[in-house]
Write an enzyme that holds these catalytic residues in place. Sequence first.
Site, PDB file in Angstrom:
ATOM      1  CB  THR A  73      22.664 -10.685  -6.671  1.00  0.00           C
ATOM      2  OG1 THR A  73      23.218 -11.997  -6.555  1.00  0.00           O
ATOM      3  CG2 THR A  73      22.524 -10.065  -5.288  1.00  0.00           C
ATOM      4  CE  LYS A  77      21.731 -13.161 -10.164  1.00  0.00           C
ATOM      5  NZ  LYS A  77      22.807 -14.081 -10.581  1.00  0.00           N
ATOM      6  CG  ASP A 113      24.764 -13.850 -13.776  1.00  0.00           C
ATOM      7  OD1 ASP A 113      25.779 -13.263 -13.348  1.00  0.00           O
ATOM      8  OD2 ASP A 113      23.683 -13.864 -13.173  1.00  0.00           O
ATOM      9  CB  ALA A 138      16.630 -24.784 -11.380  1.00  0.00           C
ATOM     10  CB  ALA A 141      23.161 -17.981 -10.414  1.00  0.00           C
ATOM     11  CE1 TYR A 233      32.687 -11.765  -5.304  1.00  0.00           C
ATOM     12  CE2 TYR A 233      30.637 -12.584  -6.237  1.00  0.00           C
ATOM     13  CZ  TYR A 233      31.362 -11.569  -5.653  1.00  0.00           C
ATOM     14  OH  TYR A 233      30.765 -10.360  -5.394  1.00  0.00           O
ATOM     15  N   GLY A 254      34.568 -19.323  -8.487  1.00  0.00           N
ATOM     16  CA  GLY A 254      33.589 -18.391  -9.028  1.00  0.00           C
ATOM     17  C   GLY A 254      34.133 -17.005  -9.325  1.00  0.00           C
TER      18      GLY A 254
END
Length: 298
Positions: A73, A77, A113, A138, A141, A233, A254
């Site tokens: 994460t 990423k 994702d 951007a 995620a 989330y 989320g």
Amino acid sequence: MAKDTKDSYLVGLIGSGIGPSLSPALHEREAARQGLRYLYRLIDIDTLGAPPEAVGDLVRYARDLGFDGLNITHPCKQLVIEHLDALAPQAEALGAVNTVVLEDGRAVGHNTDVTGFAASFARGLPDVPLERVVQLGAGGAGAAVAHAMLTLGAERVTVVDALGERAADLTGALNRHFGAGRAAAAAPDQLARLLGAADGVVHATPTGMAAHPGLPFAAELLHPGLWVAEVVYRPLETELLRTARAVGCAVLDGGGMAVFQAADAFRLFTGREPDSARMLADIAELAGDVESPVGKAV
């Protein structure tokens, strides 16, 4: 030994400030229901005092220690890619990896994702207009969410990021993949104009997370004709969603994306089919929001 014949798995999550993550509980609860021993460990670069660029070393250590897989994460990423042996087609197209399968001495990158957000959006905001979509963020995620939105049929996605070059790189990749004119980059100072004419906005930055509270843009830019989809989330009810709901916007938290991407990662790690309905109930309980239907527009 085939994945689906094993009964014990060791997986982990690499990222920054991941203490509040619900991924360990989501994976471990589903594994327990399937009779598996499943240990999910947090590998927080902040706790380790390591820079994001250390992700390559951490992947190698995990492979050498016998991990079966890793989730990746923020902010690793994109950085992890150069340290992998191969990429699944979707991860290669995105230029971002959130799941690494460690098997037979190899590290293979995937991205769940895209499918996670697409499944959550189709479930929670099935009938909203998609002609003009604005997306904030951007990064890793953001790349996944923009691909998902265009796959779902958005006519045009305008990506806004404080780093103009990053937004331009993402929209260039999107236009090459989906066709010229499907994506555009814009600066944050254009948000008022963009949101005034948009059908919806997707928020894909860390703002609103437990460690990064607040709104990603001024509350007065929200209006009732705008739907709002969130990637954060934890908490499920971010300040953005709370403010948007009060204005009269249809909203998507989320939680659904977190569940569906976790379910896809669980499948990659174990070769077994997860029960996403049970996992949706899990995240509502774990986030302390059992009254709210996770992933539903309310």
